[in-house]
Design a protein around this motif. Structure first.
Motif, mmCIF file in Angstrom:
data_model
loop_
_atom_site.group_PDB
_atom_site.id
_atom_site.type_symbol
_atom_site.label_atom_id
_atom_site.label_comp_id
_atom_site.label_asym_id
_atom_site.label_seq_id
_atom_site.Cartn_x
_atom_site.Cartn_y
_atom_site.Cartn_z
ATOM 1 N N SER A 42 58.342 77.369 57.102
ATOM 2 C CA SER A 42 58.847 76.000 56.961
ATOM 3 C C SER A 42 59.403 75.529 58.296
ATOM 4 C CB SER A 42 59.960 75.979 55.900
ATOM 5 O OG SER A 42 60.756 74.823 56.061
ATOM 6 N N PRO A 43 59.167 74.255 58.672
ATOM 7 C CA PRO A 43 59.762 73.761 59.913
ATOM 8 C C PRO A 43 61.279 73.673 59.839
ATOM 9 C CG PRO A 43 58.619 72.002 58.757
ATOM 10 C CD PRO A 43 58.282 73.276 58.044
ATOM 11 N N TYR A 71 59.874 81.648 57.608
ATOM 12 C CA TYR A 71 59.046 81.310 58.775
ATOM 13 C C TYR A 71 57.940 80.306 58.460
ATOM 14 C CZ TYR A 71 61.389 85.211 60.962
ATOM 15 O OH TYR A 71 62.348 86.043 61.464
ATOM 16 N N ARG A 85 53.996 73.696 64.923
ATOM 17 C CA ARG A 85 55.299 74.288 64.589
ATOM 18 C C ARG A 85 56.108 73.366 63.679
ATOM 19 N NH1 ARG A 85 59.887 74.056 63.655
ATOM 20 N NH2 ARG A 85 61.717 75.058 64.540
ATOM 21 N N PHE A 86 56.020 72.041 63.921
ATOM 22 C CA PHE A 86 56.829 71.124 63.131
ATOM 23 C C PHE A 86 56.194 70.769 61.793
ATOM 24 C CE2 PHE A 86 59.173 70.336 67.088
ATOM 25 C CZ PHE A 86 60.446 70.551 66.581
ATOM 26 N N VAL A 87 54.991 71.276 61.540
ATOM 27 C CA VAL A 87 54.379 71.066 60.229
ATOM 28 C C VAL A 87 54.431 72.350 59.410
ATOM 29 C CG1 VAL A 87 52.283 70.469 58.987
ATOM 30 C CG2 VAL A 87 52.887 69.235 61.081
ATOM 31 N N PHE A 88 54.024 73.459 60.017
ATOM 32 C CA PHE A 88 53.873 74.705 59.253
ATOM 33 C C PHE A 88 54.978 75.730 59.518
ATOM 34 C CE2 PHE A 88 49.549 72.999 59.753
ATOM 35 C CZ PHE A 88 49.239 72.821 58.410
ATOM 36 N N GLY A 89 55.916 75.429 60.386
ATOM 37 C CA GLY A 89 57.009 76.361 60.634
ATOM 38 C C GLY A 89 56.743 77.305 61.790
ATOM 39 N N LEU A 90 57.761 78.075 62.128
ATOM 40 C CA LEU A 90 57.687 78.953 63.299
ATOM 41 C C LEU A 90 56.641 80.054 63.148
ATOM 42 C CD1 LEU A 90 61.388 79.554 64.354
ATOM 43 C CD2 LEU A 90 59.559 78.686 65.793
ATOM 44 N N GLY A 91 56.482 80.563 61.929
ATOM 45 C CA GLY A 91 55.579 81.689 61.722
ATOM 46 C C GLY A 91 54.144 81.350 62.099
ATOM 47 N N TYR A 142 64.534 85.009 57.207
ATOM 48 C CA TYR A 142 64.304 83.605 57.537
ATOM 49 C C TYR A 142 62.974 83.143 56.920
ATOM 50 C CZ TYR A 142 63.226 79.529 60.403
ATOM 51 O OH TYR A 142 62.882 78.268 60.825
ATOM 52 N N ILE A 188 71.718 76.799 62.191
ATOM 53 C CA ILE A 188 70.781 76.202 63.148
ATOM 54 C C ILE A 188 69.469 76.976 63.220
ATOM 55 C CG2 ILE A 188 72.564 75.119 64.578
ATOM 56 C CD1 ILE A 188 72.312 77.522 66.485
ATOM 57 N N GLY A 189 69.358 78.036 62.444
ATOM 58 C CA GLY A 189 68.098 78.767 62.392
ATOM 59 C C GLY A 189 67.822 79.646 63.595
ATOM 60 N N LEU A 239 56.127 85.291 64.388
ATOM 61 C CA LEU A 239 57.388 85.983 64.148
ATOM 62 C C LEU A 239 57.469 86.396 62.689
ATOM 63 C CD1 LEU A 239 59.974 83.752 66.042
ATOM 64 C CD2 LEU A 239 59.135 85.989 66.722
ATOM 65 N N GLY A 274 65.350 77.430 64.361
ATOM 66 C CA GLY A 274 64.454 77.253 63.228
ATOM 67 C C GLY A 274 64.901 76.272 62.174
ATOM 68 N N ARG A 275 66.034 75.629 62.362
ATOM 69 C CA ARG A 275 66.508 74.786 61.261
ATOM 70 C C ARG A 275 66.858 73.415 61.807
ATOM 71 N NH1 ARG A 275 67.273 74.483 56.363
ATOM 72 N NH2 ARG A 275 69.069 73.415 55.498
ATOM 73 N N TRP A 276 65.931 72.454 61.634
ATOM 74 C CA TRP A 276 66.118 71.104 62.184
ATOM 75 C C TRP A 276 66.648 70.171 61.123
ATOM 76 C CZ3 TRP A 276 63.912 68.740 66.883
ATOM 77 C CH2 TRP A 276 63.736 69.710 67.889
#
Lengths: 331, 119
Positions: free
Chosen positions: A170-171, A168, B40-46, A166, A150-151, B51, B117-119
């Motif tokens: 990528s969504p 980071y 966030r939903f395009v480029f990720g959490l970073g 991880y 689940i990340g 983070l 982080g993993r949808w």
């Protein structure tokens, strides 16, 4: 008034005693640090044999379909500075002073491989809330299942070696880590890093065989010439060759650390200086699971607290139709 | 204590305009949140949290777990005070406190979903 106080004290004491009793009984059956399975697979990295060619880094990228990562302006070569969600294996360099001689602590340099140690009792497996990180009961490989993940990045925070990483950028980022090339095993192939290593600095095999080989090297006379195997020590064709014996520290890193790891390391420079943490022989996972299972084993602590609170609530209830002394009570 | 001190008050509308300073400020904050989540939903959490593997958990976890749970704790503490320890004089506080708890746990639960982080 004084009666109630005494009663409440009694309730609190009883609750505390129940919790303490639970903790004691569960601790009696506490689990020990787990040991390596007998058929455990692993690697032996010998820093004194490593020449820093990074063939293992390139091979790891290739077989795991990982892209190059750049840290230079020209972006010509794959130049990751640390392991990441897309770099599972990296050779790092220790530098001191003038860097004249290899494998010397002062004014020298040394190499160290950074990749998953495949712990006997892995913290990442213990921390994972959804069992996406598992340890194979036979091979002992610490495996990652991206479909279950689940990340949450709990494994990233838990690992004492800083290995699960991880993605980071990528969504839907995955965790990236060495899985000892388990996807190649069904084709009869073994870890790509050991397969390509020209000097046998990274050696693949059963950890029991690797441990014997590591002990053999530590018993050799430094500076003398000896035969060193390459590739897969537990099978496959003999690729051994002659090389000079390094000035080893008398320590097989991973033999005892954290209950033992399946990847073992030899070095001439103290392990803490080349980035390997000083770890006790007990795994943190055993410790934390013991505490948690002692508190929540059989739901005893929550039940004890609930019981105590129910008791207090019952004792404090005053019905509207109650007559007599209670009506003039202090409340 | 008066006998009716723990009786419920009669429900009544709050009144006033829906678009006041509080709701407008909250609206702006919500708009910023939607923009941040879109990135966030395009480029990720970073891209939005800064983070990295050295700090796999950051301010989002603080907001999810620490602030959200702390909000939620208040309501249950007041409810425990009133219903377990039978301090009826605090009963008027129970409903606003439990509403704050509902918001707190909702904030924590919804917030942590976006932090996963993993949808």
């Amino acid at each position: 008034m004084s009666n109630r106080r005494n009663f409440l004290k009694g309730v609190v004491a009883a609750g505390g005693a129940a919790v303490a009793a639970t903790a004691v009984t569960t601790r009696a059956e506490a689990r020990e640090t787990r040991q390596r399975p007998p058929e455990a697979l692993g690697l032996l990295y010998d820093a004194t044999l490593c020449v820093g060619c990074k063939a293992c880094v390139a091979a790891c990228k290739q077989v795991n379909n990982n892209p190059a990562e750049f840290s230079t302006v020209d972006q010509l070569w794959d130049t990751p500075l640390d392991t990441s969600g897309k770099t599972f294996n990296l050779i790092k360099m220790y530098r001191s002073g003038t860097m004249e001689t290899k494998d010397t602590e002062e004014n020298g340099f040394a190499f160290m491989k950074t990749s998953c140690m495949h712990c006997a009792d892995p913290s990442c497996v213990s921390a994972c809330p959804v069992s996406a990180m598992t340890k194979d009961p036979k091979t002992g490989i610490v495996e990652y299942n991206a479909d279950a993940c689940i990340g949450c990045r709990y494994c990233v925070a838990a690992c004492p070696f800083g290995i699960p990483k991880y993605q980071y950028d990528s969504p839907t980022g995955k965790i990236g880590k060495c899985e000892l090339c388990r996807h190649r095993h069904k084709d009869g192939l073994y870890s790509a890093c050991a397969e390509v290593c020209p000097t046998g600095a990274t050696l693949y095999g059963k950890t029991s065989d690797l441990l014997v080989e590591a002990k053999r090297r530590l018993a050799l006379k430094p500076g003398s010439t000896a035969v060193f195997p390459r590739g897969n020590i537990s099978g496959g064709k003999d690729q051994s060759y002659e090389n000079v014996v390094g000035n080893y520290l008398q320590h097989v890193y991973g033999e005892k650390e954290y209950g033992g790891t399946q990847v073992l390391k030899l070095s001439a420079v103290p392990f803490q200086k080349v980035g390997m943490p000083n770890l006790p022989p007990e795994a943190a996972a055993a410790h934390s699971e013991n505490i948690q299972h002692a508190l929540y084993g059989g739901l005893m602590m929550p039940l004890a607290v609930l019981g105590a609170m129910t008791f207090v609530a019952k004792r404090n209830v005053k019905h509207d139709d109650a007559d007599g002394d209670d009506q003039k009570g202090e409340n | 204590m008066a006998a009716n001190s723990n009786a419920h008050h009669t429900p009544a509308p709050v009144g006033g305009n829906l678009f006041n300073t509080t709701t407008l400020v909250c609206g702006v904050l919500i708009a910023i949140m939607i923009a941040v989540l879109a990135v966030r939903f395009v480029f990720g959490l970073g891209a939005v949290t800064n983070l990295n593997d050295g700090y796999p958990w950051g301010i989002w976890v603080v907001v999810d777990v620490v602030i959200g749970s702390a909000f939620a704790c208040g309501g249950f503490s007041v409810a425990m005070l009133v219903y377990i320890f039978n301090k009826g004089q605090y009963h008027p506080l129970v409903r606003p406190a439990l509403l704050a708890s509902l918001f707190g746990y909702t904030l924590a639960g919804v917030g942590v979903i976006f932090d996963l982080g993993r949808w």
